[in-house]
Design a protein around this motif. Structure first.
Motif, PDB file in Angstrom:
ATOM      1  N   HIS A 297       0.823  -1.213   0.000  1.00  0.00           N
ATOM      2  CA  HIS A 297       0.000   0.000   0.000  1.00  0.00           C
ATOM      3  C   HIS A 297       0.854   1.259   0.000  1.00  0.00           C
ATOM      4  CE1 HIS A 297       0.860   0.009   4.366  1.00  0.00           C
ATOM      5  NE2 HIS A 297       0.560   1.300   4.308  1.00  0.00           N
ATOM      6  N   VAL A 298       2.098   1.185   0.524  1.00  0.00           N
ATOM      7  CA  VAL A 298       2.994   2.349   0.500  1.00  0.00           C
ATOM      8  C   VAL A 298       3.346   2.698  -0.935  1.00  0.00           C
ATOM      9  CG1 VAL A 298       5.261   3.223   1.161  1.00  0.00           C
ATOM     10  CG2 VAL A 298       3.916   1.874   2.794  1.00  0.00           C
ATOM     11  N   ALA A 299       3.708   1.677  -1.716  1.00  0.00           N
ATOM     12  CA  ALA A 299       4.052   1.912  -3.123  1.00  0.00           C
ATOM     13  C   ALA A 299       2.842   2.382  -3.918  1.00  0.00           C
ATOM     14  CB  ALA A 299       4.619   0.636  -3.739  1.00  0.00           C
ATOM     15  N   VAL A 300       1.679   1.780  -3.652  1.00  0.00           N
ATOM     16  CA  VAL A 300       0.471   2.157  -4.375  1.00  0.00           C
ATOM     17  C   VAL A 300       0.118   3.623  -4.103  1.00  0.00           C
ATOM     18  CG1 VAL A 300      -2.020   1.773  -4.558  1.00  0.00           C
ATOM     19  CG2 VAL A 300      -0.463  -0.178  -4.507  1.00  0.00           C
TER      20      VAL A 300
ATOM     21  N   ALA B  64       2.178   5.964  -3.261  1.00  0.00           N
ATOM     22  CA  ALA B  64       3.178   6.807  -3.922  1.00  0.00           C
ATOM     23  C   ALA B  64       2.871   6.965  -5.405  1.00  0.00           C
ATOM     24  CB  ALA B  64       4.568   6.215  -3.718  1.00  0.00           C
ATOM     25  N   LEU B  65       2.487   5.863  -6.058  1.00  0.00           N
ATOM     26  CA  LEU B  65       2.154   5.930  -7.481  1.00  0.00           C
ATOM     27  C   LEU B  65       0.921   6.800  -7.705  1.00  0.00           C
ATOM     28  CD1 LEU B  65       2.751   2.200  -8.495  1.00  0.00           C
ATOM     29  CD2 LEU B  65       4.233   4.156  -8.953  1.00  0.00           C
ATOM     30  N   LYS B  66      -0.077   6.691  -6.826  1.00  0.00           N
ATOM     31  CA  LYS B  66      -1.274   7.528  -6.949  1.00  0.00           C
ATOM     32  C   LYS B  66      -0.947   9.003  -6.741  1.00  0.00           C
ATOM     33  CE  LYS B  66      -4.788   4.146  -5.566  1.00  0.00           C
ATOM     34  NZ  LYS B  66      -5.827   3.807  -4.562  1.00  0.00           N
ATOM     35  N   ALA B  67       0.070   9.257  -5.895  1.00  0.00           N
ATOM     36  CA  ALA B  67       0.443  10.648  -5.608  1.00  0.00           C
ATOM     37  C   ALA B  67       1.301  11.273  -6.697  1.00  0.00           C
ATOM     38  CB  ALA B  67       1.171  10.713  -4.269  1.00  0.00           C
ATOM     39  N   GLY B  68       1.755  10.475  -7.674  1.00  0.00           N
ATOM     40  CA  GLY B  68       2.508  11.045  -8.796  1.00  0.00           C
ATOM     41  C   GLY B  68       3.859  10.437  -9.059  1.00  0.00           C
ATOM     42  N   ALA B  69       4.305   9.473  -8.238  1.00  0.00           N
ATOM     43  CA  ALA B  69       5.599   8.842  -8.489  1.00  0.00           C
ATOM     44  C   ALA B  69       5.554   8.065  -9.803  1.00  0.00           C
ATOM     45  CB  ALA B  69       5.966   7.907  -7.338  1.00  0.00           C
ATOM     46  N   ALA B  70       6.675   8.084 -10.530  1.00  0.00           N
ATOM     47  CA  ALA B  70       6.741   7.362 -11.797  1.00  0.00           C
ATOM     48  C   ALA B  70       6.872   5.861 -11.579  1.00  0.00           C
ATOM     49  CB  ALA B  70       7.911   7.867 -12.625  1.00  0.00           C
ATOM     50  N   ASP B  71       7.587   5.461 -10.504  1.00  0.00           N
ATOM     51  CA  ASP B  71       7.799   4.038 -10.228  1.00  0.00           C
ATOM     52  C   ASP B  71       8.324   3.927  -8.805  1.00  0.00           C
ATOM     53  OD1 ASP B  71       7.932   1.293 -10.570  1.00  0.00           O
ATOM     54  OD2 ASP B  71       8.925   1.439 -12.531  1.00  0.00           O
TER      55      ASP B  71
END
Length: 349
Positions: A91-94, A96-103
């Protein structure tokens, strides 16, 4: 040379030892790497100089990675962000991706981590470059379209003016013509020119950038033009237009305008005696999504198909030729009170 060699990377982590190790590994891959030991330091560095990508750790004292990522995304031109976390919680990675991280990558001190980090950075930079190229291409396309629309506005304006000048010259020649037949031919020619000019005037009035004509507005304007052209007395004789909302390509609108002009002209000239009252009705209506029907009818003397054409006969030939070119059906018959002419094109099955 490595892909994206020379790209400026900011590596953000509160562990100085891991930061230096990551810097050495990434510089061997051809990146230019600077370090920031916390989220606030990262934002300060980005405020001073540009970076192509930020490798951002999640768990940091003070300002964590999630807060820093949110502030990075608020920048006018945010860098690409690869989120680095030591947790296995997806969920941390998810988030981050929703917040705008590329990967994102999962952090460790093994050699595999730095290889994976390098590949992920390259992929994020490639995606960023492709997006920038796409944005530039779309902007160029918008600018080109704007230029073409401006040129089309000017073209329609000039065509309409040129046709108006030709119409005026034909009208002047008609008034000077010695014979009644010559005057009739020239005035018929003027009305045909005006029917084409009306399309370009409407396109210019609408902004000129479109390739389709609103047939309701066009039909009503054409009816007014023909009323003025024939000098009809609205109390005794009139042209009534009934047009449903529909749009057609410009070329089709021009052809239908010429057809309407010919049919209305015939009705105005031949349906009623000079001192008789009556009206000519023009209807445009859609058939399905791509079909249409043009109907012109009067309450006059009727039509005898066995009699020779009145006038030169050019108008009737023109009507059939244009209808055939449109792939439309043309029929003319006596109605209960006069003549009804129909141009009809059915939508494809």
């Amino acid at each position: 040379m490595m892909p994206n060699s020379g790209s400026r990377i900011l590596y953000v982590d509160d562990d100085p030892g891991l930061c230096r190790l990551a810097q050495r590994k990434l510089e061997r891959m051809g990146f230019v790497v600077e370090l920031a030991h916390g989220g606030e330091a990262a934002l300060e560095a980005i405020g001073d100089r540009p970076f192509d990508l930020v490798a951002l750790d999640h768990y940091m004292p003070g300002q964590d990675g999630a807060t820093t990522l949110a502030q990075l995304m608020e920048l006018p031109s945010p860098p690409a962000v690869v989120y680095v976390t030591g947790t296995q919680e997806t969920h941390v990675a998810v988030q981050a991706l929703k917040a705008g991280a590329a990967d994102y990558v999962v952090k460790s001190t093994s050699e595999d981590f730095f290889d994976l980090l390098g590949r992920t950075i390259n992929q994020a930079l490639d995606a960023r470059r492709l997006k920038a190229e796409k944005d530039r291409a779309e902007q160029h396309l918008r600018e080109t379209n704007a230029q073409l629309e401006a040129m089309l506005v000017e073209m329609n304006h000039r065509v309409a003016n040129s046709l108006q000048m030709i119409s005026s010259l034909v009208s002047l020649q008609a008034r000077r013509a010695s014979g009644e037949e010559a005057q009739t031919i020239l005035m018929d020619m003027r009305r045909r020119i005006d029917a084409v000019a009306r399309v370009h005037r409407q396109l210019y009035a609408d902004g000129g950038g479109g390739t389709r004509i609103c047939m309701a507005a066009y039909a009503h304007a054409l009816g007014r033009d023909l009323t003025d052209s024939f000098g009809l007395d609205a109390g005794r004789r009139r042209i009534r237009v009934l047009a449903e909302p529909m749009e057609l390509p410009t070329a089709t609108a021009i052809s239908l305008g010429i057809l309407a002009n010919e049919l209305v002209s015939n009705a105005c000239k031949y349906a009623y005696a000079d001192d008789a009252e009556g009206e000519v009705r023009v209807r445009f209506e859609p058939i399905g999504s791509d079909g249409y029907r043009l109907t012109v009818e009067d309450d006059g003397a009727g039509w005898d198909e066995n009699n020779a054409a009145r006038g030169t006969g050019i108008g009737s030939q023109m009507i059939r030729a244009i209808a055939e070119g449109l792939g439309a059906r043309f029929c003319r018959s006596n109605s209960a009170t006069g003549v009804r002419a129909i141009i009809e094109k059915l939508p494809p099955e």
